[in-house]
Design a protein around this motif. Structure first.
Motif, PDB file in Angstrom:
ATOM      1  N   ALA A  28      25.453 -56.390  36.848  1.00  0.00           N
ATOM      2  CA  ALA A  28      25.297 -57.123  38.104  1.00  0.00           C
ATOM      3  C   ALA A  28      26.597 -57.800  38.432  1.00  0.00           C
ATOM      4  N   SER A  29      26.988 -57.705  39.673  1.00  0.00           N
ATOM      5  CA  SER A  29      28.262 -58.295  40.081  1.00  0.00           C
ATOM      6  C   SER A  29      28.046 -59.167  41.300  1.00  0.00           C
ATOM      7  N   SER A  30      28.789 -60.245  41.369  1.00  0.00           N
ATOM      8  CA  SER A  30      28.779 -61.060  42.572  1.00  0.00           C
ATOM      9  C   SER A  30      30.159 -61.630  42.781  1.00  0.00           C
ATOM     10  N   LYS A  31      30.556 -61.730  44.053  1.00  0.00           N
ATOM     11  CA  LYS A  31      31.918 -62.098  44.360  1.00  0.00           C
ATOM     12  C   LYS A  31      32.000 -63.573  44.723  1.00  0.00           C
ATOM     13  N   SER A 200      28.842 -69.227  34.531  1.00  0.00           N
ATOM     14  CA  SER A 200      28.181 -68.135  35.236  1.00  0.00           C
ATOM     15  C   SER A 200      27.848 -66.993  34.285  1.00  0.00           C
ATOM     16  N   ALA A 201      28.759 -66.703  33.346  1.00  0.00           N
ATOM     17  CA  ALA A 201      28.485 -65.648  32.370  1.00  0.00           C
ATOM     18  C   ALA A 201      27.329 -66.046  31.456  1.00  0.00           C
ATOM     19  N   PHE A 202      27.263 -67.326  31.108  1.00  0.00           N
ATOM     20  CA  PHE A 202      26.163 -67.805  30.271  1.00  0.00           C
ATOM     21  C   PHE A 202      24.839 -67.670  31.013  1.00  0.00           C
ATOM     22  N   GLY A 203      24.856 -67.903  32.322  1.00  0.00           N
ATOM     23  CA  GLY A 203      23.650 -67.694  33.114  1.00  0.00           C
ATOM     24  C   GLY A 203      23.223 -66.241  33.106  1.00  0.00           C
ATOM     25  N   GLY A 204      24.189 -65.327  33.220  1.00  0.00           N
ATOM     26  CA  GLY A 204      23.869 -63.906  33.176  1.00  0.00           C
ATOM     27  C   GLY A 204      23.291 -63.482  31.843  1.00  0.00           C
ATOM     28  N   ASP A 205      23.701 -64.170  30.769  1.00  0.00           N
ATOM     29  CA  ASP A 205      23.178 -63.844  29.439  1.00  0.00           C
ATOM     30  C   ASP A 205      21.674 -64.082  29.320  1.00  0.00           C
ATOM     31  N   GLN A 206      21.123 -64.911  30.200  1.00  0.00           N
ATOM     32  CA  GLN A 206      19.725 -65.306  30.062  1.00  0.00           C
ATOM     33  C   GLN A 206      18.742 -64.235  30.543  1.00  0.00           C
ATOM     34  N   PHE A 207      19.244 -63.205  31.227  1.00  0.00           N
ATOM     35  CA  PHE A 207      18.363 -62.191  31.801  1.00  0.00           C
ATOM     36  C   PHE A 207      18.288 -60.966  30.902  1.00  0.00           C
ATOM     37  N   SER A 208      17.174 -60.290  30.995  1.00  0.00           N
ATOM     38  CA  SER A 208      17.001 -59.042  30.266  1.00  0.00           C
ATOM     39  C   SER A 208      17.274 -57.869  31.195  1.00  0.00           C
ATOM     40  N   ALA A 209      17.318 -56.672  30.638  1.00  0.00           N
ATOM     41  CA  ALA A 209      17.736 -55.493  31.397  1.00  0.00           C
ATOM     42  C   ALA A 209      16.773 -55.135  32.527  1.00  0.00           C
ATOM     43  N   ASP A 210      15.512 -55.575  32.465  1.00  0.00           N
ATOM     44  CA  ASP A 210      14.550 -55.213  33.506  1.00  0.00           C
ATOM     45  C   ASP A 210      14.503 -56.254  34.630  1.00  0.00           C
ATOM     46  N   GLN A 211      15.480 -57.162  34.676  1.00  0.00           N
ATOM     47  CA  GLN A 211      15.493 -58.221  35.684  1.00  0.00           C
ATOM     48  C   GLN A 211      16.684 -58.071  36.636  1.00  0.00           C
ATOM     49  N   GLU A 212      16.945 -56.847  37.034  1.00  0.00           N
ATOM     50  CA  GLU A 212      18.104 -56.574  37.881  1.00  0.00           C
ATOM     51  C   GLU A 212      18.034 -57.345  39.187  1.00  0.00           C
ATOM     52  N   GLU A 213      16.867 -57.372  39.805  1.00  0.00           N
ATOM     53  CA  GLU A 213      16.731 -58.074  41.078  1.00  0.00           C
ATOM     54  C   GLU A 213      16.904 -59.578  40.892  1.00  0.00           C
ATOM     55  N   HIS A 214      16.384 -60.081  39.787  1.00  0.00           N
ATOM     56  CA  HIS A 214      16.463 -61.521  39.556  1.00  0.00           C
ATOM     57  C   HIS A 214      17.898 -61.983  39.310  1.00  0.00           C
ATOM     58  N   ILE A 215      18.686 -61.169  38.644  1.00  0.00           N
ATOM     59  CA  ILE A 215      20.053 -61.598  38.375  1.00  0.00           C
ATOM     60  C   ILE A 215      20.877 -61.634  39.654  1.00  0.00           C
ATOM     61  N   ALA A 216      20.621 -60.721  40.578  1.00  0.00           N
ATOM     62  CA  ALA A 216      21.311 -60.759  41.869  1.00  0.00           C
ATOM     63  C   ALA A 216      20.944 -62.041  42.618  1.00  0.00           C
ATOM     64  N   LYS A 217      19.665 -62.399  42.592  1.00  0.00           N
ATOM     65  CA  LYS A 217      19.223 -63.633  43.242  1.00  0.00           C
ATOM     66  C   LYS A 217      19.797 -64.860  42.538  1.00  0.00           C
ATOM     67  N   PHE A 218      19.891 -64.764  41.209  1.00  0.00           N
ATOM     68  CA  PHE A 218      20.449 -65.880  40.454  1.00  0.00           C
ATOM     69  C   PHE A 218      21.866 -66.188  40.914  1.00  0.00           C
ATOM     70  N   PHE A 219      22.692 -65.149  41.085  1.00  0.00           N
ATOM     71  CA  PHE A 219      24.067 -65.409  41.475  1.00  0.00           C
ATOM     72  C   PHE A 219      24.152 -65.958  42.896  1.00  0.00           C
ATOM     73  N   SER A 220      23.268 -65.556  43.782  1.00  0.00           N
ATOM     74  CA  SER A 220      23.242 -66.154  45.118  1.00  0.00           C
ATOM     75  C   SER A 220      22.933 -67.644  45.028  1.00  0.00           C
ATOM     76  N   VAL A 221      21.912 -67.991  44.241  1.00  0.00           N
ATOM     77  CA  VAL A 221      21.539 -69.394  44.073  1.00  0.00           C
ATOM     78  C   VAL A 221      22.648 -70.154  43.345  1.00  0.00           C
ATOM     79  N   PHE A 222      23.233 -69.498  42.338  1.00  0.00           N
ATOM     80  CA  PHE A 222      24.295 -70.127  41.545  1.00  0.00           C
ATOM     81  C   PHE A 222      25.458 -70.521  42.448  1.00  0.00           C
ATOM     82  N   TYR A 223      25.895 -69.601  43.304  1.00  0.00           N
ATOM     83  CA  TYR A 223      27.026 -69.883  44.159  1.00  0.00           C
ATOM     84  C   TYR A 223      26.645 -70.776  45.332  1.00  0.00           C
ATOM     85  N   PHE A 224      25.377 -70.761  45.702  1.00  0.00           N
ATOM     86  CA  PHE A 224      24.903 -71.736  46.692  1.00  0.00           C
ATOM     87  C   PHE A 224      25.044 -73.140  46.121  1.00  0.00           C
TER      88      PHE A 224
END
Length: 773
Positions: A28-31, A200-224
């Motif tokens: 998952a990537s976010s800019k 931000s990397a530590f936040g990404g560590d908290q997700f499992s491989a089947d949570q692709e949609e959630h990690i994208a949302k996480f980065f939106s909220v994170f950067y918000f």
């Protein structure tokens, strides 16, 4: 207790496969707005720690909705995520809140000149971009991200506390020491260096491989949360600084104290989530591997310089120790990093929003009707504009250009962004010329400025070398510039009951100004020489000095003059036939009272005066020429108020923010698309270094003082940017797009469709290739 997860998937020669493009379940990537693309690899593989979120990040138009769902608890987010988001919001609030008022603290409390304050501000910023590289190495190679964040956050907090303590007396009494603030800023830089690459990397560590949609949302909220912390703190801390007065000055202790408190809350929130975190052990840092391999190749090449051996590429001199894939990846990496060489100049312009542009705003008028903006609040326009303009460019501009088939590839975008950065400084330069034209020209070392003020109820005649003529009642002579030295002045009048004065000695002081107030005491003309203030006041305030030249039969000697406004009240105690020092007051409309009268509701004010931003006033209470025993209040202006609107800075903020979007976000997206998947951490490290070196350029220019005029300095930076744009455009023309190793077939195109397959050159490591279009 937090979950310890072994990194059994890591392999390779001393560098982890966490950043590898190989067997991973999810990427998952976010800019972000700093140009750093945060990459998180899941399915049991640890994400890289070198992730930067120093400035508010990119927000899509969906971020507001995602934030609402996140706060409502909808969605299957790991519990640990809420602690990480809370920590990030508080830390970013602390950082941006402290940074927003820093340059004014350096000039107004530590009493540094503008150049030294600018240099120190950018030295701090430079350190903030150097330390994340070492923070990432510590996290990836020694402590792990959790412990790195926890430990350095406490150092960060200590730095904030030190900054708060250095804003207390005796620092605020005119004899400040620099050593305390230097330690505070150093600890904050160390702290942000540990937090910035890890959270931000530590936040990404908290997700499992089947949570692709959630990690994208996480980065939106994170950067918000980052944008929210930045915008709120940049607006709020200047209010805390300015509107809450303490120790006879702006309350920097409170303005630094609130960010310190938020940093304490950040540490508490992060520690409170310790039982919910997934914690990966450190597994080595790829940046350090690249550094070691590079130095080994250079050393080998130097040692064999006379051997006659030749290699296709200088990195091939490391092939006896490092595997071929790493060497090939490093070759591809350096092919991209050569495009980074011209980039620091953009950051040297961009980061002056918090220094030179804020100091410029101090000399401007922040009022617009009933709205009044403080100089250090102008910085908030950048994150606000980022929130507005990124969705506009992503959803409207870029699709429109693609639909019209207008090419706007990455290097073109970056070139345009750099041009806009230079254009913003051209606008800043013209604004500075307007400011300079409205200010008093300070006298040289061998001359001073004099002005004569009439404080008697009749006209006076002045005979002196520096001024000859009459001055009507209630008026003053025009300021005159005269060589320094001692001069005799004669004052006379036809006023009944007042005899002429004996000769009065006037001292003209070099580089200074003085007011000569002529008054009547015991029926004889007298005069007093008072030091004028020729420079505009700081902090968007005005300066007022009050003198009382009324007979003791009319007023007692201990009379005070009160200026009463809607929000503020100021007392001036000069005594009779004397004048006070200048006092900083808030621009507003004030009623003038004699003390004692202010508590009598039936007493009308002597006068109502409008005090304006940036002006220096000499208020004189003197006998009225028309009514016996009446008091006349006269307001003389030593320095004209700020006449250039602070809102004229908005165009330069808009231009440089658009330039940032084109330059920063595109720059890292392009670099990541061209860099090997295993070495994206190195791209992040190199990007941080371009920002650090950009701040170093500002330090050099500020300290060497290539030009004396601030306007010319702005134009100098714009000119440097113009030269760099030409160089970068030439480099871009000859740049060869490559297909780096480690990318899946469906990732062969640029991450945002920036570089299509048809644009990719036939470059292989060591080849020259053909110039890109």
């Amino acid at each position: 207790m937090s979950q310890e997860i072994s990194n059994s998937s890591a392999s390779g020669r001393g560098h982890p496969t966490a950043a590898d493009g190989g067997n991973v379940g999810l990427q998952a990537s976010s800019k972000n707005r700093d140009g750093v693309l945060d990459e998180v690899k899941l399915d049991g593989v640890k994400s890289t720690a070198l992730l930067d979120e120093d400035q508010p990040k990119k927000l899509s138009g969906k971020a507001w909705g995602r934030m609402g769902k996140f706060l409502s608890g909808k969605g299957e987010y790991p519990k640990s995520i809420f602690f990480i988001i809370g920590t990030e919001f508080c830390e970013r609030f602390s950082y941006y809140g402290m940074k927003a008022i820093l340059v004014l603290y350096l000039t107004n409390i530590l009493l540094l000149d503008d150049d030294l304050a600018t240099a120190l501000f950018h030295a701090f910023a430079m350190l903030c971009y150097f330390t994340p590289i070492f923070g990432a190495m510590i996290a990836d190679s020694w402590l792990g991200k959790y412990r790195t964040i926890l430990y350095v956050s406490q150092i960060y907090m200590v730095g904030n506390v030190i900054m708060c303590l250095t804003a207390l007396p005796p620092q605020t009494t005119g004899s400040p020491e620099l050593i305390g603030p230097l330690f505070g800023l150093f600890f904050i830089a160390l702290g942000t260096g540990g937090i910035k690459p890890c959270v931000s990397a530590f936040g990404g560590d908290q997700f499992s491989a089947d949570q692709e949609e959630h990690i994208a949302k996480f980065f939106s909220v994170f950067y918000f949360s980052i944008n929210a912390g930045s915008v709120i703190s940049t607006f709020l801390t200047p209010i805390l600084r300015h509107d809450a007065q303490c120790f006879g000055n702006d309350c920097y202790a409170l303005a630094f104290g609130v960010p310190a408190l938020l940093m304490f809350v950040a540490v508490f929130i992060f520690f409170s989530g310790r039982y919910f975190y997934k914690v990966f052990p450190p597994s080595g840092n790829v940046v350090w591997e690249v550094v070691k391999a590079t130095f080994y190749a250079l050393k080998n090449r130097f040692q064999h310089r006379h051997s006659g051996l030749r290699k296709d590429h200088w990195m091939d001199w490391a092939d006896d120790k490092y595997d071929s894939k790493l060497i090939t990846d490093i070759k591809d990496l350096y092919h991209v990093l050569k495009m980074f060489l011209p980039l620091p100049i953009f950051w040297s312009l961009f980061d002056q929003q918090g220094s030179r542009w804020t100091l410029q705003a101090e000399h401007m008028d922040g009022t617009l009707g009933s709205i009044r903006i403080k100089p250090d609040q102008m910085q908030a326009f950048n994150p606000v504009l980022i929130i507005i303009l990124i969705p506009v460019t992503e959803m409207l501009l870029y699709p429109l250009l693609r639909k019209l088939k207008i090419p706007f590839r990455p290097l073109q975008r970056m070139t345009v962004g750099m041009m806009l950065g230079g254009a913003a400084f051209v606008v800043a330069g013209f604004n500075q010329l307007r400011i300079d034209a409205s200010e008093v020209a300070l006298p040289g070392q061998s001359e001073g400025i004099l002005k004569v003020i009439n404080a008697i109820p009749c006209d006076i005649s002045v005979q002196s070398e520096f001024f000859k003529g009459n001055i009507p009642f209630g008026m003053a002579s025009k300021p005159v510039t005269f060589p320094k030295g001692d001069y005799e002045a004669m004052f006379s009048t036809n006023c009944p009951g007042i005899s002429d004065s004996p000769p009065f000695t006037v001292t003209v002081r070099g580089e200074e100004g003085d007011d000569i107030i002529v008054f009547s005491q015991n029926g004889i003309l007298s005069a007093i020489q008072a030091e004028a203030h020729l420079e505009k006041p700081r902090k968007g305030q005005a300066l007022v000095s009050v003198g009382i030249f009324i007979s003791p039969s009319e007023l007692p000697d201990n009379t005070s003059v009160i200026l009463k406004g809607d929000d503020n009240q100021y007392a001036f105690d000069s005594g009779l036939y004397n004048i006070t020092d200048f006092k900083a007051i808030e621009p507003a409309s004030y009623d003038v009272y004699i003390d004692g009268d202010i508590n009598d509701p039936s007493t009308k004010p002597l006068k109502t005066v409008d005090i304006k931003t940036g002006a220096v006033y000499r208020m004189v209470l003197q006998p009225y020429n028309q009514t016996e025993g009446a008091i006349y209040v006269n307001l003389h202006i030593d320095v004209e108020p700020n006449s250039v609107s602070m809102f004229l800075q908005i165009p330069q903020y808009i231009i440089i923010t658009i330039g940032e979007i084109f330059f920063s976000i595109t720059g890292l997206e392009f670099s990541y698309s061209q860099a090997p998947a295993s070495l994206k951490s190195c791209v992040q490290a190199a990007w941080l270094l371009t920002v650090a070196f950009g701040n170093l350029i500002v330090i050099i220019v500020a300290e060497v003082k290539f030009v004396e005029s601030q306007a010319m300095e702005f134009f100098l930076f714009a000119g440097l940017m113009g030269v760099i744009v030409i160089i970068f455009a030439i480099m871009a023309y000859f740049y060869v797009y490559i297909t780096p190793s480690g990318h899946d077939e469906d990732q062969r195109e640029d991450m945002s469709g920036l570089v299509g397959k048809e644009d990719l050159g036939g470059y292989q490591a060591g080849d020259s290739g053909e110039p890109g279009k």
